[in-house]
Structure formats: structure tokens, C-alpha cells
Design a protein around this motif. Structure first.
Motif, PDB file in Angstrom:
ATOM      1  N   UNK A 121       0.852  -1.184   0.000  1.00 55.07           N
ATOM      2  CA  UNK A 121       0.000   0.000   0.000  1.00 55.07           C
ATOM      3  C   UNK A 121       0.892   1.240   0.000  1.00 55.07           C
ATOM      4  N   UNK A 122       0.891   1.973  -1.105  1.00 57.33           N
ATOM      5  CA  UNK A 122       1.749   3.157  -1.206  1.00 57.33           C
ATOM      6  C   UNK A 122       1.253   4.308  -0.331  1.00 57.33           C
ATOM      7  N   UNK A 123       0.008   4.212   0.153  1.00 56.55           N
ATOM      8  CA  UNK A 123      -0.547   5.273   0.989  1.00 56.55           C
ATOM      9  C   UNK A 123      -0.369   5.006   2.483  1.00 56.55           C
ATOM     10  N   UNK A 124       0.222   3.874   2.833  1.00 47.66           N
ATOM     11  CA  UNK A 124       0.474   3.578   4.248  1.00 47.66           C
ATOM     12  C   UNK A 124       1.321   4.716   4.819  1.00 47.66           C
ATOM     13  N   UNK A 125       1.000   5.206   6.015  1.00 44.69           N
ATOM     14  CA  UNK A 125       1.698   6.385   6.538  1.00 44.69           C
ATOM     15  C   UNK A 125       3.204   6.204   6.742  1.00 44.69           C
ATOM     16  N   UNK A 126       3.685   4.977   6.902  1.00 40.08           N
ATOM     17  CA  UNK A 126       5.111   4.772   7.152  1.00 40.08           C
ATOM     18  C   UNK A 126       5.902   4.355   5.915  1.00 40.08           C
ATOM     19  N   UNK A 143       1.887   5.453  -8.657  1.00 44.76           N
ATOM     20  CA  UNK A 143       1.189   4.314  -8.046  1.00 44.76           C
ATOM     21  C   UNK A 143       0.459   4.802  -6.793  1.00 44.76           C
ATOM     22  N   UNK A 144      -0.671   5.478  -6.962  1.00 45.95           N
ATOM     23  CA  UNK A 144      -1.342   6.129  -5.828  1.00 45.95           C
ATOM     24  C   UNK A 144      -2.038   5.176  -4.854  1.00 45.95           C
ATOM     25  N   UNK A 145      -2.206   3.914  -5.178  1.00 45.57           N
ATOM     26  CA  UNK A 145      -2.885   2.997  -4.273  1.00 45.57           C
ATOM     27  C   UNK A 145      -1.998   1.868  -3.790  1.00 45.57           C
ATOM     28  N   UNK A 146      -1.465   1.141  -4.743  1.00 47.68           N
ATOM     29  CA  UNK A 146      -0.568   0.048  -4.409  1.00 47.68           C
ATOM     30  C   UNK A 146       0.462  -0.096  -5.511  1.00 47.68           C
ATOM     31  N   UNK A 147       1.534  -0.782  -5.164  1.00 48.42           N
ATOM     32  CA  UNK A 147       2.643  -0.955  -6.095  1.00 48.42           C
ATOM     33  C   UNK A 147       3.221  -2.346  -5.866  1.00 48.42           C
ATOM     34  N   UNK A 148       3.655  -2.999  -6.927  1.00 50.02           N
ATOM     35  CA  UNK A 148       4.336  -4.277  -6.816  1.00 50.02           C
ATOM     36  C   UNK A 148       5.776  -4.089  -7.265  1.00 50.02           C
ATOM     37  N   UNK A 149       6.705  -4.491  -6.401  1.00 49.38           N
ATOM     38  CA  UNK A 149       8.116  -4.432  -6.744  1.00 49.38           C
ATOM     39  C   UNK A 149       8.643  -5.860  -6.842  1.00 49.38           C
ATOM     40  N   UNK A 150       9.718  -6.005  -7.579  1.00 50.25           N
ATOM     41  CA  UNK A 150      10.340  -7.306  -7.773  1.00 50.25           C
ATOM     42  C   UNK A 150      11.756  -7.247  -7.210  1.00 50.25           C
ATOM     43  N   UNK A 151      12.047  -8.182  -6.322  1.00 48.79           N
ATOM     44  CA  UNK A 151      13.423  -8.338  -5.834  1.00 48.79           C
ATOM     45  C   UNK A 151      13.961  -9.599  -6.490  1.00 48.79           C
ATOM     46  N   UNK A 152      14.870  -9.395  -7.466  1.00 46.59           N
ATOM     47  CA  UNK A 152      15.379 -10.557  -8.169  1.00 46.59           C
ATOM     48  C   UNK A 152      16.844 -10.362  -8.528  1.00 46.59           C
ATOM     49  N   UNK A 153      17.124  -9.731  -9.652  1.00 41.23           N
ATOM     50  CA  UNK A 153      18.492  -9.677 -10.144  1.00 41.23           C
ATOM     51  C   UNK A 153      19.285  -8.507  -9.573  1.00 41.23           C
ATOM     52  N   UNK A 154      18.632  -7.361  -9.401  1.00 45.67           N
ATOM     53  CA  UNK A 154      19.365  -6.200  -8.918  1.00 45.67           C
ATOM     54  C   UNK A 154      18.596  -5.545  -7.789  1.00 45.67           C
ATOM     55  N   UNK A 175       0.541 -10.117 -11.200  1.00 40.18           N
ATOM     56  CA  UNK A 175       0.194  -9.178 -12.247  1.00 40.18           C
ATOM     57  C   UNK A 175      -0.964  -8.319 -11.766  1.00 40.18           C
ATOM     58  N   UNK A 176      -0.660  -7.263 -10.989  1.00 43.75           N
ATOM     59  CA  UNK A 176      -1.719  -6.429 -10.445  1.00 43.75           C
ATOM     60  C   UNK A 176      -2.530  -5.750 -11.542  1.00 43.75           C
ATOM     61  N   UNK A 177      -3.716  -5.321 -11.183  1.00 42.44           N
ATOM     62  CA  UNK A 177      -4.580  -4.628 -12.125  1.00 42.44           C
ATOM     63  C   UNK A 177      -3.877  -3.389 -12.647  1.00 42.44           C
ATOM     64  N   UNK A 178      -4.026  -3.126 -13.922  1.00 41.01           N
ATOM     65  CA  UNK A 178      -3.348  -1.996 -14.559  1.00 41.01           C
ATOM     66  C   UNK A 178      -3.746  -0.662 -13.946  1.00 41.01           C
ATOM     67  N   UNK A 179      -4.993  -0.561 -13.442  1.00 35.75           N
ATOM     68  CA  UNK A 179      -5.444   0.737 -12.936  1.00 35.75           C
ATOM     69  C   UNK A 179      -4.737   1.150 -11.653  1.00 35.75           C
ATOM     70  N   UNK A 180      -4.287   0.182 -10.840  1.00 33.36           N
ATOM     71  CA  UNK A 180      -3.699   0.522  -9.558  1.00 33.36           C
ATOM     72  C   UNK A 180      -2.178   0.389  -9.521  1.00 33.36           C
ATOM     73  N   UNK A 181      -1.648  -0.585 -10.244  1.00 33.91           N
ATOM     74  CA  UNK A 181      -0.217  -0.825 -10.172  1.00 33.91           C
ATOM     75  C   UNK A 181       0.197  -1.703 -11.333  1.00 33.91           C
ATOM     76  N   UNK A 182       1.494  -1.794 -11.516  1.00 37.29           N
ATOM     77  CA  UNK A 182       2.008  -2.711 -12.504  1.00 37.29           C
ATOM     78  C   UNK A 182       3.317  -3.269 -11.975  1.00 37.29           C
ATOM     79  N   UNK A 183       3.665  -4.470 -12.427  1.00 40.11           N
ATOM     80  CA  UNK A 183       4.916  -5.091 -12.026  1.00 40.11           C
ATOM     81  C   UNK A 183       6.028  -4.407 -12.789  1.00 40.11           C
ATOM     82  N   UNK A 184       7.054  -4.003 -12.088  1.00 41.18           N
ATOM     83  CA  UNK A 184       8.207  -3.370 -12.707  1.00 41.18           C
ATOM     84  C   UNK A 184       9.280  -4.434 -12.822  1.00 41.18           C
ATOM     85  N   UNK A 185       9.610  -4.844 -14.041  1.00 39.86           N
ATOM     86  CA  UNK A 185      10.603  -5.891 -14.259  1.00 39.86           C
ATOM     87  C   UNK A 185      11.992  -5.290 -14.151  1.00 39.86           C
TER      88      UNK A 185
END
Length: 162
Positions: free
Chosen positions: A42-47, A58-69, A145-155
Motif C-alpha cells: 500500500x503506497x498510501x500507508x503512513x510509514x 502508483x497512488x494505491x498500491x505498487x508491486x516491486x520485484x526483488x530478483x536480479x538487482x 500481475x496487479x490490475x493496470x489501474x492501480x499498479x504494474x509489475x516493474x521488471x
């Protein structure tokens, strides 16, 4: 007033402890084998601490990938900090465990999903609170694969260390 065991919150705490332990292992030893993580939060979480341009994008949620870098992984009892690369722009992030909505490791078909619980002053709706869900990834693969309206996976594949 009847006292009840709050299994939902106990499970949330246990699942967040699992994420903390996994991230501490990655911090100390790196990602083993083919393991990698899709973490939706949740990108809006206060912390949450992210760059303004990321919270705007990404005003609602965001998906990040921890993989190669990834770099500067720091793990605490409350959350974790990591630097990820967004189009050749390294950005530090701080994500408290309470902000995490899903944690998925597709390499072993493991996923956690945290159901949102509304905090209320009365106990009338306690039986409607959804406990956290631990599922086989094949049942929650759409989380990666989050919904396009709220977030997208950043490869981050193109930023692999050589």
C-alpha cells in the motif's frame, strides 16, 4: 463483553515475521537459486517511504520485484528498506510489514496475501474479519500481475548485475 482470541491478528504477525526472517536471510546470504519476490504494498500507508514520483505513479498500491538487482537491503522488526532500479534510476524504498498486501515467491509457488481488516471500535463485526490467507501460488498467480489501474509489475531483469 466477551474476550476472544484474535486469530487474524496473530496470523498476520506470524506471517510478517516469516517475511522478516526470509528477508534477513537474503540480506545476509543473497537470494538462493531461482528465488525472487513480488511484493505488493500500500503506497498510501503512513510509514511507507518512496519517491514522490513513485507515489504519484502508483497512488494505491505498487508491486516491486526483488530478483536480479537490488542494493542496501536493511531489515528491521517494523519493515525493510531496499534500493531498487527503476529505468536506470536507483530509488530507495522503505516498506513496513504492515503495508504489505502480498508476498509471492513464484520460484517455489509460495504466496502470502494479507486481507484488509477495517478497524472498528465495537466488536459486532469481528466475525466478518478475514484472516490472512496462505495459499499455493497456482491459486493466487494473478497477484504477480496487479490490475493496470492501480499498479504494474516493474521488471528489473534488464538491470541484472554482470
Amino acid at each position: 463483553m466477551t474476550a476472544k482470541i484474535d486469530y487474524g491478528n496473530l496470523m498476520h504477525r506470524a506471517m510478517r515475521g516469516l517475511i522478516q526472517e526470509v528477508l534477513m536471510g537474503v540480506r545476509d546470504n543473497g537470494l538462493p537459486g531461482e528465488h525472487h519476490f513480488f511484493i505488493t504494498f500500500d503506497t498510501q500507508h503512513p510509514d511507507v517511504e518512496i519517491a514522490d514520483w513513485l507515489s504519484d505513479r502508483y497512488p494505491g498500491e505498487m508491486t516491486v520485484v526483488m530478483q536480479h538487482w537490488f542494493d542496501n537491503l536493511s531489515v528491521t522488526d517494523e519493515g525493510f528498506a531496499v534500493t531498487l532500479n527503476f529505468g536506470d534510476a536507483p530509488e530507495p524504498l522503505y516498506i513496513p510489514y504492515d503495508a504489505i498486501k502480498t508476498f509471492v515467491d513464484p520460484s517455489v509457488e509460495f504466496g502470502l496475501r494479507f486481507e484488509t481488516q477495517e478497524v472498528e471500535d465495537d466488536d459486532e463485526d469481528d466475525e466478518d474479519d478475514e484472516p490472512p490467507v496462505v495459499e499455493d501460488l497456482t491459486e493466487i498467480a494473478e497477484i504477480a500481475e496487479p490490475e493496470k489501474k492501480d499498479a504494474e509489475v516493474v521488471s528489473l531483469d534488464s538491470f541484472r548485475k554482470h
